[in-house]
Scaffold this motif. Structure first.
Motif, PDB file in Angstrom:
ATOM      1  N   VAL A   1      31.218  -1.852 -71.143  1.00  0.00           N
ATOM      2  CA  VAL A   1      31.982  -2.604 -71.077  1.00  0.00           C
ATOM      3  C   VAL A   1      33.105  -2.531 -72.256  1.00  0.00           C
ATOM      4  CG1 VAL A   1      32.581  -5.060 -72.312  1.00  0.00           C
ATOM      5  CG2 VAL A   1      30.658  -4.693 -70.631  1.00  0.00           C
ATOM      6  N   ARG A   2      32.710  -1.851 -73.421  1.00  0.00           N
ATOM      7  CA  ARG A   2      33.868  -1.306 -74.371  1.00  0.00           C
ATOM      8  C   ARG A   2      34.546  -0.114 -73.977  1.00  0.00           C
ATOM      9  NH1 ARG A   2      29.433  -1.715 -77.715  1.00  0.00           N
ATOM     10  NH2 ARG A   2      29.174   0.531 -77.956  1.00  0.00           N
ATOM     11  N   ALA A   3      34.261   0.667 -73.263  1.00  0.00           N
ATOM     12  CA  ALA A   3      34.894   1.972 -72.659  1.00  0.00           C
ATOM     13  C   ALA A   3      35.792   1.786 -71.353  1.00  0.00           C
ATOM     14  CB  ALA A   3      33.983   2.936 -72.413  1.00  0.00           C
ATOM     15  N   LEU A   4      35.409   0.929 -70.517  1.00  0.00           N
ATOM     16  CA  LEU A   4      35.756   0.570 -69.249  1.00  0.00           C
ATOM     17  C   LEU A   4      37.076  -0.396 -69.252  1.00  0.00           C
ATOM     18  CD1 LEU A   4      32.869   0.828 -67.027  1.00  0.00           C
ATOM     19  CD2 LEU A   4      34.577   2.691 -67.293  1.00  0.00           C
ATOM     20  N   ASP A   5      38.186  -0.349 -68.317  1.00  0.00           N
ATOM     21  CA  ASP A   5      39.094  -1.308 -68.319  1.00  0.00           C
ATOM     22  C   ASP A   5      39.097  -1.608 -66.828  1.00  0.00           C
ATOM     23  OD1 ASP A   5      40.547   0.669 -67.053  1.00  0.00           O
ATOM     24  OD2 ASP A   5      41.534   1.025 -69.046  1.00  0.00           O
ATOM     25  N   GLY A   6      40.079  -2.649 -66.333  1.00  0.00           N
ATOM     26  CA  GLY A   6      40.293  -3.063 -65.053  1.00  0.00           C
ATOM     27  C   GLY A   6      39.061  -3.595 -64.314  1.00  0.00           C
ATOM     28  N   ASP A   7      39.076  -3.277 -63.095  1.00  0.00           N
ATOM     29  CA  ASP A   7      38.049  -3.843 -62.170  1.00  0.00           C
ATOM     30  C   ASP A   7      36.568  -3.159 -62.608  1.00  0.00           C
ATOM     31  OD1 ASP A   7      39.691  -5.108 -60.471  1.00  0.00           O
ATOM     32  OD2 ASP A   7      39.995  -3.635 -58.879  1.00  0.00           O
ATOM     33  N   ALA A   8      36.815  -1.965 -63.088  1.00  0.00           N
ATOM     34  CA  ALA A   8      35.320  -1.359 -63.464  1.00  0.00           C
ATOM     35  C   ALA A   8      34.733  -1.974 -64.697  1.00  0.00           C
ATOM     36  CB  ALA A   8      35.689   0.142 -63.801  1.00  0.00           C
TER      37      ALA A   8
END
Length: 409
Positions: A151-158
């Motif tokens: 959660v901390r490393a990803l963005d957008g739909d991922a």
């Protein structure tokens, strides 16, 4: 402190509490309940039937024998153990939840699809293992850390997909640590599950997390809040039901069953059966063999909950009659099968059928030993049987109590 005279259980609790300089909210919190619950106990408005809660009160009030609270010195000694139920997985789970790092994961973020697959496999383990707390507890710390890192490393739909997985992880953590986690961890886990689902903005995930939050609220004697949470979650899902995937309707059905049990425990018979019928209607709209992966909502679970509602409403004859027509093997969850037989045992106890209750509890333990050992209602039944079993059954009742971890000396 004067405990002489014909004092009720509630009056004895009040005298003990005041002699120790404890406020009502403080003692209630130590028992995992709300102050209104304790007030009703002390004033005699509500009867204290749970052996587990008696033990919690005894530990909190620092008495060595329950007879100080009950006023009865007949029957076996009832020594009060110190502390709550313990499980060896709790220190590692506590560390993963309460000491989460804010630095990036050294190995990089997990793929959300792979992460969700791991979560689904762990939910399956929870429902299929006889030793579900031990086996799930062993894998949860790494799963919590990996989901947080994603959660901390990803963005957008991922990131939204990772948030749904994280919410699922915390829901599972709540299940696996129920009744053994300190109160602060239980609330943190429930809140994180709901917050992650809301951040993902995914209605089914929000509703499932609300179902989990409702469990915490109900078990800490906030039934009205529990009902509010699950009915609001159902309202959130209702506009989507006509076109929703089966799992969305499965969550909706699980919310109705949750509300049914909550209402039944508050003796709201009409509301309890009304909610149950809504769940029944949802089950009829789904494929005959459908089972929700985490809540195990489906035809069998609806039938199991009908027995639970009847038992909680003290309609023991109806509950036992319903149990005669249920095939527990169609339920894929070992945990739910075990809990079904606990409910049937409760029904037999309500009718004074102790021999039948003991045999059914032995079945429940054989199916899911950790479910019985770590569920308060099951421990209450085992303790009651140990104290009141017919002479010919005392050996078996003592063996069951010892296996469950009931203090018998």
């Amino acid at each position: 402190m004067d405990l002489t005279g014909n004092l009720s259980v509630g009056e004895r609790i009040r005298v003990l509490r005041e002699s120790r300089g404890m406020s009502r909210p403080t003692l209630a919190q130590l028992c995992g309940r709300g102050p209104d619950w304790l007030k009703k106990i002390e004033t005699g408005e509500r009867e204290l039937r749970s052996h587990t809660l008696l033990l919690r009160l005894g530990a909190a009030l620092q008495v060595r024998d329950l007879s100080v609270i009950t006023g009865s010195d007949t029957g076996p000694a009832a020594t009060v153990p110190t502390g709550r139920l313990n499980h060896p997985s709790m220190p590692d789970i506590w560390s993963a939840v309460m000491q989460r790092t804010l630095t990036p994961h050294a190995a990089g973020p997990a793929d959300p699809a792979i992460l969700q697959g791991r979560v689904d496999q762990t939910w399956n383990l929870w429902h299929s293992s006889k030793h579900n707390r031990t086996e799930v507890g062993a894998v949860l710390p790494a799963l919590i850390r990996d989901a947080e890192a994603a959660v901390r490393a990803l963005d957008g739909d991922a990131r939204r997909a990772a948030l749904v997985a994280l919410s699922d992880v915390y829901r599972l953590t709540g299940q696996a640590t129920a009744y053994v986690a300190p109160a602060e961890l239980a609330w943190v886990v429930a809140d994180r599950a709901l917050s992650a689902a809301q951040d993902a903005d995914q209605p089914a995930a929000i509703a499932a997390a609300a179902w989990n939050m409702g469990n915490i609220l109900r078990e800490t004697s906030y039934p009205e809040e529990a009902l509010r949470v699950v009915t609001e979650a159902a309202d959130l899902l209702r506009p989507h039901l006509d076109t929703a995937p089966d799992d969305w309707r499965g969550v909706y059905g699980a919310l109705q069953l949750h509300a049914a049990v909550t209402a039944a425990r508050e003796a709201r018979e009409g509301d309890a059966w009304r909610y149950w019928k809504k769940g029944d209607q949802i089950a009829k709209s789904l494929p005959a063999n459908y089972v929700h992966p985490s809540t195990v909502f489906g035809r069998a679970n609806v039938d199991f909950h009908e027995i639970s509602v009847a038992t909680d409403l003290h309609q023991a004859r109806k509950a036992i009659g319903l149990a005669d027509d249920v095939d527990p093997t169609v339920m894929p969850s070992v945990e739910r099968q075990s809990r079904l037989w606990v409910e049937v045992a409760r029904g037999h106890l309500q009718r004074g059928e102790r021999t039948a209750a003991l045999k059914v509890m032995q079945m429940a333990y054989e199916i899911g030993s950790e479910t019985v050992s770590y569920t308060p209602s099951a421990r209450t039944v085992a303790a009651e049987l140990w104290r009141t079993a017919p002479r010919a059954m005392r050996g078996e009742a003592s063996t069951l109590a010892a296996a469950v971890g009931i203090t018998t000396g």
